[in-house]
Design an enzyme around this catalytic site. Sequence first.
Site, PDB file in Angstrom:
ATOM      1  N   MET A   1       0.828  -1.204   0.000  1.00  0.00           N
ATOM      2  CA  MET A   1       0.000   0.000   0.000  1.00  0.00           C
ATOM      3  C   MET A   1       0.863   1.255   0.000  1.00  0.00           C
ATOM      4  O   MET A   1       1.936   1.279   0.592  1.00  0.00           O
ATOM      5  CB  MET A   1      -0.881   0.006   1.254  1.00  0.00           C
ATOM      6  CG  MET A   1      -1.681   1.281   1.446  1.00  0.00           C
ATOM      7  SD  MET A   1      -2.787   1.230   2.881  1.00  0.00           S
ATOM      8  CE  MET A   1      -1.628   1.262   4.239  1.00  0.00           C
ATOM      9  N   CYS A   2       0.335   2.303  -0.649  1.00  0.00           N
ATOM     10  CA  CYS A   2       0.897   3.647  -0.537  1.00  0.00           C
ATOM     11  C   CYS A   2      -0.277   4.618  -0.488  1.00  0.00           C
ATOM     12  O   CYS A   2      -1.359   4.247  -0.047  1.00  0.00           O
ATOM     13  CB  CYS A   2       1.880   3.951  -1.671  1.00  0.00           C
ATOM     14  SG  CYS A   2       1.138   4.108  -3.305  1.00  0.00           S
ATOM     15  N   HIS A   3      -0.088   5.843  -0.924  1.00  0.00           N
ATOM     16  CA  HIS A   3      -1.159   6.835  -0.857  1.00  0.00           C
ATOM     17  C   HIS A   3      -2.232   6.581  -1.921  1.00  0.00           C
ATOM     18  O   HIS A   3      -3.421   6.521  -1.613  1.00  0.00           O
ATOM     19  CB  HIS A   3      -0.567   8.243  -1.006  1.00  0.00           C
ATOM     20  CG  HIS A   3      -1.546   9.335  -0.729  1.00  0.00           C
ATOM     21  ND1 HIS A   3      -1.367  10.612  -1.190  1.00  0.00           N
ATOM     22  CD2 HIS A   3      -2.712   9.359  -0.039  1.00  0.00           C
ATOM     23  CE1 HIS A   3      -2.385  11.365  -0.797  1.00  0.00           C
ATOM     24  NE2 HIS A   3      -3.211  10.634  -0.099  1.00  0.00           N
TER      25      HIS A   3
ATOM     26  N   ILE B   1      -4.256   4.031   0.451  1.00  0.00           N
ATOM     27  CA  ILE B   1      -4.966   4.381   1.682  1.00  0.00           C
ATOM     28  C   ILE B   1      -6.026   5.448   1.430  1.00  0.00           C
ATOM     29  O   ILE B   1      -7.027   5.518   2.144  1.00  0.00           O
ATOM     30  CB  ILE B   1      -3.993   4.793   2.803  1.00  0.00           C
ATOM     31  CG1 ILE B   1      -4.700   4.722   4.171  1.00  0.00           C
ATOM     32  CG2 ILE B   1      -3.374   6.163   2.520  1.00  0.00           C
ATOM     33  CD1 ILE B   1      -3.778   4.734   5.361  1.00  0.00           C
TER      34      ILE B   1
ATOM     35  N   GLY C   1      -1.356   4.324  -4.956  1.00  0.00           N
ATOM     36  CA  GLY C   1      -1.100   3.071  -5.665  1.00  0.00           C
ATOM     37  C   GLY C   1       0.081   3.083  -6.610  1.00  0.00           C
ATOM     38  O   GLY C   1       0.423   2.056  -7.186  1.00  0.00           O
TER      39      GLY C   1
END
Length: 118
Positions: free
Chosen positions: A75-77, A104, A79
């Site tokens: 996961m990141c902010h 997220i 994708g």
Amino acid sequence: MTAQASNLPLAHISVEELAERLAAGDRLQLIDVREPEELAIASLDSFHSLPLSQFAQWSGQVQTQFDPHAETVVMCHHGVRSAQMCHWLLNQGFTHVKNLTGGIDAYSTAVDPAVPRY
């Protein structure tokens, strides 16, 4: 991190499916590649923090810290960074890697509005 392209197609998981799998208690290996200042704003329990800016510090331990054959969700902010990490993990021999679609931010919007957006 070198953005070496993988010939393998990248698998994805939706935020809704992740929420269902977490609620069901499925065993997932969870990696968050966002930066510490982002984690301070919003995070999800059970995710291991591996900030991409600190790649040199943690890259040598990935093979021993994580099971390369376990189902791994990154996961990141939104994708993009997590997709880079997924490709890198696949190049390191990880066999079951999925990128969290929308990151997220999508999780906050679609699953849990209590998770702050930024």
